[in-house]
Design a protein around this motif. Structure first.
Motif, PDB file in Angstrom:
ATOM      1  N   LEU A 203       1.126  -1.673  -0.290  1.00  0.00           N
ATOM      2  CA  LEU A 203       0.111  -0.141  -0.174  1.00  0.00           C
ATOM      3  C   LEU A 203       0.598   1.295  -0.090  1.00  0.00           C
ATOM      4  CD1 LEU A 203      -2.630   1.261  -0.029  1.00  0.00           C
ATOM      5  CD2 LEU A 203      -2.664   1.504   2.626  1.00  0.00           C
ATOM      6  N   GLN A 204       0.874   1.717  -1.009  1.00  0.00           N
ATOM      7  CA  GLN A 204       1.399   3.746  -1.097  1.00  0.00           C
ATOM      8  C   GLN A 204       0.082   4.668  -0.712  1.00  0.00           C
ATOM      9  OE1 GLN A 204       3.158   4.239  -5.349  1.00  0.00           O
ATOM     10  NE2 GLN A 204       4.746   2.926  -3.931  1.00  0.00           N
ATOM     11  N   SER A 205       0.418   5.496   0.335  1.00  0.00           N
ATOM     12  CA  SER A 205      -0.959   6.189   0.782  1.00  0.00           C
ATOM     13  C   SER A 205      -0.368   7.381   0.545  1.00  0.00           C
ATOM     14  CB  SER A 205      -1.535   6.192   2.562  1.00  0.00           C
ATOM     15  OG  SER A 205      -2.194   6.898   2.412  1.00  0.00           O
ATOM     16  N   SER A 206      -0.383   8.318  -0.191  1.00  0.00           N
ATOM     17  CA  SER A 206      -0.331   9.648  -0.821  1.00  0.00           C
ATOM     18  C   SER A 206      -0.648  10.313   0.120  1.00  0.00           C
ATOM     19  CB  SER A 206       0.392   9.746  -2.241  1.00  0.00           C
ATOM     20  OG  SER A 206      -0.812  10.159  -2.458  1.00  0.00           O
ATOM     21  N   THR A 207       0.144  11.892  -0.477  1.00  0.00           N
ATOM     22  CA  THR A 207      -0.219  13.326   0.201  1.00  0.00           C
ATOM     23  C   THR A 207      -1.694  13.737   0.137  1.00  0.00           C
ATOM     24  OG1 THR A 207       1.047  14.577  -1.305  1.00  0.00           O
ATOM     25  CG2 THR A 207       1.907  14.544   0.983  1.00  0.00           C
ATOM     26  N   LEU A 208      -2.198  13.110  -0.804  1.00  0.00           N
ATOM     27  CA  LEU A 208      -3.284  13.495  -1.338  1.00  0.00           C
ATOM     28  C   LEU A 208      -4.938  12.372  -0.862  1.00  0.00           C
ATOM     29  CD1 LEU A 208      -5.519  14.606  -2.929  1.00  0.00           C
ATOM     30  CD2 LEU A 208      -4.842  14.056  -4.967  1.00  0.00           C
ATOM     31  N   LYS A 209      -5.522  12.369  -0.520  1.00  0.00           N
ATOM     32  CA  LYS A 209      -6.637  11.580  -0.165  1.00  0.00           C
ATOM     33  C   LYS A 209      -8.554  12.075  -0.261  1.00  0.00           C
ATOM     34  CE  LYS A 209      -8.192   7.852   3.150  1.00  0.00           C
ATOM     35  NZ  LYS A 209      -9.793   8.636   3.370  1.00  0.00           N
ATOM     36  N   ASP A 210      -9.392  10.396  -0.327  1.00  0.00           N
ATOM     37  CA  ASP A 210     -10.354  11.365  -0.496  1.00  0.00           C
ATOM     38  C   ASP A 210     -10.780  11.487   0.612  1.00  0.00           C
ATOM     39  OD1 ASP A 210     -10.750  10.333  -2.852  1.00  0.00           O
ATOM     40  OD2 ASP A 210     -11.893   8.498  -2.447  1.00  0.00           O
ATOM     41  N   ASP A 211     -11.663  12.899   0.971  1.00  0.00           N
ATOM     42  CA  ASP A 211     -11.553  13.919   2.602  1.00  0.00           C
ATOM     43  C   ASP A 211     -12.853  12.591   2.999  1.00  0.00           C
ATOM     44  OD1 ASP A 211     -11.997  14.886   4.729  1.00  0.00           O
ATOM     45  OD2 ASP A 211     -12.541  16.587   4.073  1.00  0.00           O
ATOM     46  N   GLU A 212     -12.869  11.334   3.413  1.00  0.00           N
ATOM     47  CA  GLU A 212     -13.675  10.841   3.887  1.00  0.00           C
ATOM     48  C   GLU A 212     -14.665  10.762   4.911  1.00  0.00           C
ATOM     49  OE1 GLU A 212     -13.530   6.390   2.035  1.00  0.00           O
ATOM     50  OE2 GLU A 212     -11.792   6.877   2.348  1.00  0.00           O
ATOM     51  N   GLY A 214     -13.099  13.868   7.329  1.00  0.00           N
ATOM     52  CA  GLY A 214     -13.696  15.404   7.567  1.00  0.00           C
ATOM     53  C   GLY A 214     -12.082  15.480   8.774  1.00  0.00           C
ATOM     54  N   GLU A 215     -11.811  14.671   9.297  1.00  0.00           N
ATOM     55  CA  GLU A 215     -10.452  14.227  10.119  1.00  0.00           C
ATOM     56  C   GLU A 215      -9.142  14.721   9.228  1.00  0.00           C
ATOM     57  OE1 GLU A 215     -11.188  10.471  13.529  1.00  0.00           O
ATOM     58  OE2 GLU A 215     -11.648  10.401  11.618  1.00  0.00           O
ATOM     59  N   PRO A 216      -8.063  15.186  10.035  1.00  0.00           N
ATOM     60  CA  PRO A 216      -6.270  16.034   9.478  1.00  0.00           C
ATOM     61  C   PRO A 216      -6.340  14.554   8.455  1.00  0.00           C
ATOM     62  CG  PRO A 216      -6.697  15.678  11.910  1.00  0.00           C
ATOM     63  CD  PRO A 216      -8.261  15.256  11.421  1.00  0.00           C
ATOM     64  N   LEU A 217      -5.538  15.109   7.031  1.00  0.00           N
ATOM     65  CA  LEU A 217      -5.347  13.585   6.470  1.00  0.00           C
ATOM     66  C   LEU A 217      -4.621  12.416   7.426  1.00  0.00           C
ATOM     67  CD1 LEU A 217      -4.903  12.461   4.443  1.00  0.00           C
ATOM     68  CD2 LEU A 217      -2.471  13.589   4.298  1.00  0.00           C
ATOM     69  N   HIS A 218      -3.601  12.679   8.186  1.00  0.00           N
ATOM     70  CA  HIS A 218      -2.760  11.421   8.747  1.00  0.00           C
ATOM     71  C   HIS A 218      -3.817  10.719   9.752  1.00  0.00           C
ATOM     72  CE1 HIS A 218      -2.772  13.213  13.534  1.00  0.00           C
ATOM     73  NE2 HIS A 218      -2.556  14.086  12.882  1.00  0.00           N
ATOM     74  N   VAL A 219      -5.418  11.043  10.496  1.00  0.00           N
ATOM     75  CA  VAL A 219      -5.469  10.447  11.429  1.00  0.00           C
ATOM     76  C   VAL A 219      -6.830   9.490   9.498  1.00  0.00           C
ATOM     77  CG1 VAL A 219      -7.774  10.550  12.363  1.00  0.00           C
ATOM     78  CG2 VAL A 219      -6.153  11.461  12.773  1.00  0.00           C
ATOM     79  N   GLN A 220      -6.667  10.322   8.910  1.00  0.00           N
ATOM     80  CA  GLN A 220      -7.324   8.929   7.495  1.00  0.00           C
ATOM     81  C   GLN A 220      -6.817   7.987   7.297  1.00  0.00           C
ATOM     82  OE1 GLN A 220     -10.396  11.032   5.138  1.00  0.00           O
ATOM     83  NE2 GLN A 220     -10.344  13.177   6.363  1.00  0.00           N
ATOM     84  N   GLN A 221      -5.130   8.752   7.300  1.00  0.00           N
ATOM     85  CA  GLN A 221      -4.398   7.813   6.528  1.00  0.00           C
ATOM     86  C   GLN A 221      -4.156   6.762   7.475  1.00  0.00           C
ATOM     87  OE1 GLN A 221      -1.035   9.991   5.257  1.00  0.00           O
ATOM     88  NE2 GLN A 221      -1.221   9.792   3.198  1.00  0.00           N
ATOM     89  N   VAL A 271      -7.767  21.312   1.682  1.00  0.00           N
ATOM     90  CA  VAL A 271      -9.066  20.292   1.301  1.00  0.00           C
ATOM     91  C   VAL A 271      -9.381  21.245  -0.024  1.00  0.00           C
ATOM     92  CG1 VAL A 271     -11.497  19.229   1.342  1.00  0.00           C
ATOM     93  CG2 VAL A 271     -10.163  19.890   3.822  1.00  0.00           C
ATOM     94  N   GLY A 272      -9.855  20.034  -1.457  1.00  0.00           N
ATOM     95  CA  GLY A 272      -9.705  21.332  -2.398  1.00  0.00           C
ATOM     96  C   GLY A 272     -10.515  19.275  -3.303  1.00  0.00           C
ATOM     97  N   MET A 273     -11.138  20.302  -4.625  1.00  0.00           N
ATOM     98  CA  MET A 273     -11.950  19.459  -5.141  1.00  0.00           C
ATOM     99  C   MET A 273     -11.408  18.904  -6.659  1.00  0.00           C
ATOM    100  SD  MET A 273     -14.928  18.689  -3.802  1.00  0.00           S
ATOM    101  CE  MET A 273     -15.925  18.450  -4.502  1.00  0.00           C
ATOM    102  N   ILE A 274     -11.597  16.962  -6.617  1.00  0.00           N
ATOM    103  CA  ILE A 274     -10.966  16.858  -7.436  1.00  0.00           C
ATOM    104  C   ILE A 274     -12.299  16.217  -8.590  1.00  0.00           C
ATOM    105  CG2 ILE A 274      -9.405  14.494  -8.626  1.00  0.00           C
ATOM    106  CD1 ILE A 274      -7.844  16.038  -6.727  1.00  0.00           C
ATOM    107  N   ASP A 275     -11.499  16.752 -10.106  1.00  0.00           N
ATOM    108  CA  ASP A 275     -12.458  16.137 -11.043  1.00  0.00           C
ATOM    109  C   ASP A 275     -13.560  17.266 -10.693  1.00  0.00           C
ATOM    110  OD1 ASP A 275     -10.796  15.283 -12.369  1.00  0.00           O
ATOM    111  OD2 ASP A 275     -11.464  13.121 -11.662  1.00  0.00           O
ATOM    112  N   ASP A 276     -14.003  17.683  -9.903  1.00  0.00           N
ATOM    113  CA  ASP A 276     -15.038  18.614  -9.769  1.00  0.00           C
ATOM    114  C   ASP A 276     -16.486  17.593  -9.285  1.00  0.00           C
ATOM    115  OD1 ASP A 276     -14.748  21.068 -10.128  1.00  0.00           O
ATOM    116  OD2 ASP A 276     -14.927  20.733 -12.568  1.00  0.00           O
ATOM    117  N   THR A 277     -15.713  16.974  -8.545  1.00  0.00           N
ATOM    118  CA  THR A 277     -17.465  15.711  -7.703  1.00  0.00           C
ATOM    119  C   THR A 277     -16.053  14.698  -6.318  1.00  0.00           C
ATOM    120  OG1 THR A 277     -15.455  13.628  -9.353  1.00  0.00           O
ATOM    121  CG2 THR A 277     -17.314  14.860  -9.936  1.00  0.00           C
ATOM    122  N   THR A 278     -15.467  15.474  -6.230  1.00  0.00           N
ATOM    123  CA  THR A 278     -14.649  14.594  -4.928  1.00  0.00           C
ATOM    124  C   THR A 278     -14.241  15.687  -4.128  1.00  0.00           C
ATOM    125  OG1 THR A 278     -14.169  12.317  -6.402  1.00  0.00           O
ATOM    126  CG2 THR A 278     -12.881  12.485  -4.446  1.00  0.00           C
TER     127      THR A 278
END
Length: 340
Positions: A203-212, A214-221, A271-278
């Motif tokens: 598994l590679q988990s990068s600096t970009l992830k779906d915001d599933e 609302g928690e900080p990235l490192h917690v979601q990862q 936080v931002g939008m990817i492809d205007d959908t995610t």
């Protein structure tokens, strides 16, 4: 203990402020940086792949060249966009690069990120099947690639071949034993990390992830990594999987470091939008004096959960400066974190 690698996005630009002004500069400097990193004790040299951009687009010649110039360092990608790949042709290239390096290839693959052109994979001759999304197509290509590199024969031999065939069905050559265990999936969601686990990928988990959540990235990862490892175990795999996270980490040890990164504007998740959908969450950068940096990194739950940390490097600042950045982490930060 953690493995520490660098991750280069491979930018080049004719700007007077760039030391990497052409594709040739990027490729040659990447080889030199991998050689320097190996001499410093860095564990891996990884490269991001983007098509239709002034960045790394064709990884296997570069990985093969690095494999021929080095003897210990892992060489890999983070990640190859499988929407653009022919699984059989890729198996040939990957097998050759792995054999040249003596079995050091660590190949990160994924669905990829938004590209420079609309549906760029169509120019490469690929299109989703009926009812498929481009992400589905990427996963189908990945599954085909995994199957081919197992090394089992599948192709019916010609009864009158140009050269004698071994008995039975034929496989893609060259085959590199063990490569199947060194394929990673770059996951941007919990669901795809579980899918990768079931297939026995790392598994590679990068600096970009779906915001599933609302928690900080490192917690979601961290939660993503836990879900991945649970699914991997439930699938019955016996090999210990590997997990990496990517981070922009800069130890400020010189005035030049402080000039470049001392006022880093990305010190918080974005936080931002990817492809205007995610809705996606982008990881923060870490730039601080070594003692402060150690404290900040100790609080990163995903780094604590991973066995490999990939340090993104500003490759346009040149080989010598990037080697300095890597040495600063190894010397002033990694020992106090227990990574070394």
């Amino acid at each position: 203990m953690k493995k520490i690698g660098f991750l280069s996005f491979g930018h080049w630009s004719p700007s007077v402020h760039s030391q990497t002004r052409s594709a040739a500069d990027f490729l040659r400097q990447s080889i030199d940086l991998a050689v320097a990193a190996e001499e410093l004790g860095v564990d891996g040299a990884y490269f991001r792949v983007h098509h239709f951009a002034q960045q790394a687009g064709s990884p296997f010649p570069l990985l093969s060249a690095i494999g021929a110039r080095t003897s210990r360092i892992e060489i890999g990608t983070g990640v190859i966009d499988m929407r653009y790949e022919n699984p059989l042709h890729m198996a040939e290239d990957a097998g050759a690069a792995d054999l040249i390096s003596g079995g050091r290839l660590q190949l990160g693959v994924s669905r990829g990120s938004p590209e420079q052109v609309i549906d760029g994979w169509r120019y490469f001759g690929y299109a989703p099947a009926d009812g498929e999304s481009d992400a589905d197509m990427a996963r189908r290509h990945a599954e085909g690639f995994l199957q081919v590199i197992e090394g089992e024969g599948f192709a019916q031999p010609n009864p009158r071949p140009m050269f004698p065939n071994p008995p039975g069905l034929l496989r893609v050559e060259p085959h590199s034993p063990g490569l199947r265990d060194r394929i990673w999936w770059g996951s941007g969601s919990n669901a795809t990390s579980v899918w990768a686990a079931k297939l026995g990928m790392n598994l590679q988990s990068s600096t970009l992830k779906d915001d599933e959540t609302g928690e900080p990235l490192h917690v979601q990862q961290r939660k993503q990594i836990e879900a991945y490892r649970a699914a991997y175990k439930d699938a019955g795999h016996t090999r210990e999987p590997r997990v990496s996270v990517s981070r922009s980490i800069f130890a400020l040890t010189t005035d030049q470091d402080r000039s470049y990164f001392g006022r880093d504007r990305d010190s918080r998740d974005q936080v931002g939008m990817i492809d205007d959908t995610t809705r996606a969450i982008f990881g923060r950068s870490y730039a601080a004096e070594p003692d402060q940096l150690v404290k900040l990194l100790q609080e990163d739950e995903a780094i604590q959960a991973a066995d490999t940390v990939l340090l993104t490097v500003p490759n346009q600042l040149g080989v010598d400066y990037n080697a300095h950045l890597l040495e600063s982490i190894l010397t002033h930060v990694a020992p106090d974190l227990g990574w070394r």
